[in-house]
Design a protein around this motif. Structure first.
Motif, mmCIF file in Angstrom:
data_model
loop_
_atom_site.group_PDB
_atom_site.id
_atom_site.type_symbol
_atom_site.label_atom_id
_atom_site.label_comp_id
_atom_site.label_asym_id
_atom_site.label_seq_id
_atom_site.Cartn_x
_atom_site.Cartn_y
_atom_site.Cartn_z
ATOM 1 N N TYR A 4 -22.693 -84.467 -15.723
ATOM 2 C CA TYR A 4 -22.526 -86.078 -16.254
ATOM 3 C C TYR A 4 -23.103 -86.558 -14.971
ATOM 4 O O TYR A 4 -22.047 -87.213 -13.599
ATOM 5 N N VAL A 5 -23.872 -88.163 -15.801
ATOM 6 C CA VAL A 5 -24.299 -89.051 -14.057
ATOM 7 C C VAL A 5 -23.825 -90.385 -14.570
ATOM 8 O O VAL A 5 -23.827 -90.447 -16.034
ATOM 9 N N ASP A 6 -23.175 -90.884 -13.689
ATOM 10 C CA ASP A 6 -22.612 -92.397 -13.867
ATOM 11 C C ASP A 6 -23.461 -93.117 -13.645
ATOM 12 O O ASP A 6 -23.870 -93.493 -12.837
ATOM 13 N N ALA A 7 -24.333 -93.189 -14.506
ATOM 14 C CA ALA A 7 -25.664 -94.344 -14.577
ATOM 15 C C ALA A 7 -26.297 -95.197 -14.531
ATOM 16 O O ALA A 7 -27.497 -95.472 -13.871
ATOM 17 N N ASP A 8 -25.430 -96.034 -14.390
ATOM 18 C CA ASP A 8 -25.547 -98.035 -14.569
ATOM 19 C C ASP A 8 -25.353 -97.982 -13.025
ATOM 20 O O ASP A 8 -27.359 -98.825 -13.162
ATOM 21 N N ALA A 9 -25.819 -97.437 -11.703
ATOM 22 C CA ALA A 9 -25.655 -98.144 -10.722
ATOM 23 C C ALA A 9 -26.657 -97.119 -10.202
ATOM 24 O O ALA A 9 -26.324 -96.801 -8.466
ATOM 25 N N CYS A 10 -27.262 -96.171 -10.282
ATOM 26 C CA CYS A 10 -27.108 -94.988 -9.766
ATOM 27 C C CYS A 10 -28.292 -94.567 -9.317
ATOM 28 O O CYS A 10 -29.519 -94.592 -9.682
ATOM 29 N N PRO A 11 -28.758 -94.473 -7.498
ATOM 30 C CA PRO A 11 -29.843 -95.119 -7.281
ATOM 31 C C PRO A 11 -30.822 -93.239 -7.266
ATOM 32 O O PRO A 11 -31.161 -93.609 -6.131
ATOM 33 N N ILE A 74 -14.796 -94.123 -7.754
ATOM 34 C CA ILE A 74 -13.882 -93.362 -7.232
ATOM 35 C C ILE A 74 -12.277 -93.152 -7.827
ATOM 36 O O ILE A 74 -12.363 -91.464 -8.578
ATOM 37 N N PRO A 75 -12.341 -93.905 -8.665
ATOM 38 C CA PRO A 75 -11.504 -93.999 -10.070
ATOM 39 C C PRO A 75 -11.729 -92.417 -10.808
ATOM 40 O O PRO A 75 -10.871 -91.881 -11.292
ATOM 41 N N LEU A 76 -13.006 -92.741 -11.299
ATOM 42 C CA LEU A 76 -13.664 -92.127 -12.478
ATOM 43 C C LEU A 76 -13.757 -90.086 -11.618
ATOM 44 O O LEU A 76 -13.342 -89.187 -12.304
#
Length: 150
Positions: A4-11, A74-76
């Motif tokens: 699972y990737v928190d993709a919005d600002a993932c570099p 961090i909360p995620l």
């Protein structure tokens, strides 16, 4: 196992795809829109609309034990760890039960300090060393997740 990737600002999206393909693992790039579909048979783009943290909530609601997550949030990360998942941030820091509490406390302290104007700088720019650290860490995470599933 799913990544699972928190993709919005993932570099490190490209690096995640490389690792996911090598391990033939499903990858879900979760965002609130504005991203192109990842170019991999193993990857899906999940667009979640709604409130500010809708993508985070979607990840936390779907992730489970033995899954892998990538986030700088961090909360995620805390929520994912509580669900039994194994994670890493884009700079290669492993998220664990042992370090998430201190990371949350530091985050909250820094937020308070920024709100008072005491701290005005943010994180250092993302660079090649971070990308390399991420790739090394992601391989360790994938091996740990595979061992956990076995």
């Amino acid at each position: 196992m799913t990544i699972y990737v928190d993709a919005d600002a993932c570099p490190v999206k490209d690096e995640i795809i490389r690792v996911g393909e090598r391990h033939q693992t499903e990858m879900l790039f979760v965002c609130d829109g504005g991203l192109r579909r990842p170019n991999s048979q193993w990857a899906r783009l999940v667009i979640v609309e709604g409130k500010l943290d809708a993508a985070d909530d979607w990840i936390a609601d779907h992730i489970g034990a033995g899954d892998v997550f990538v986030t700088a949030d961090i909360p995620l990360a805390d929520r994912c760890i509580k669900a039994g998942a194994i994670g890493i941030d884009p700079r290669g820091k492993l998220w664990t039960q042992d370090n998430i509490g201190a990371s949350l406390a530091t985050r909250n302290l820094m937020t308070d300090l920024r709100e008072t104007g005491a701290v005005t700088s943010g994180a250092k720019p993302f660079g090649p060393k971070d990308r390399s650290s991420f790739l090394d860490g992601m391989e360790r995470v994938m091996r740990a997740a595979a061992a956990k599933k076995a």
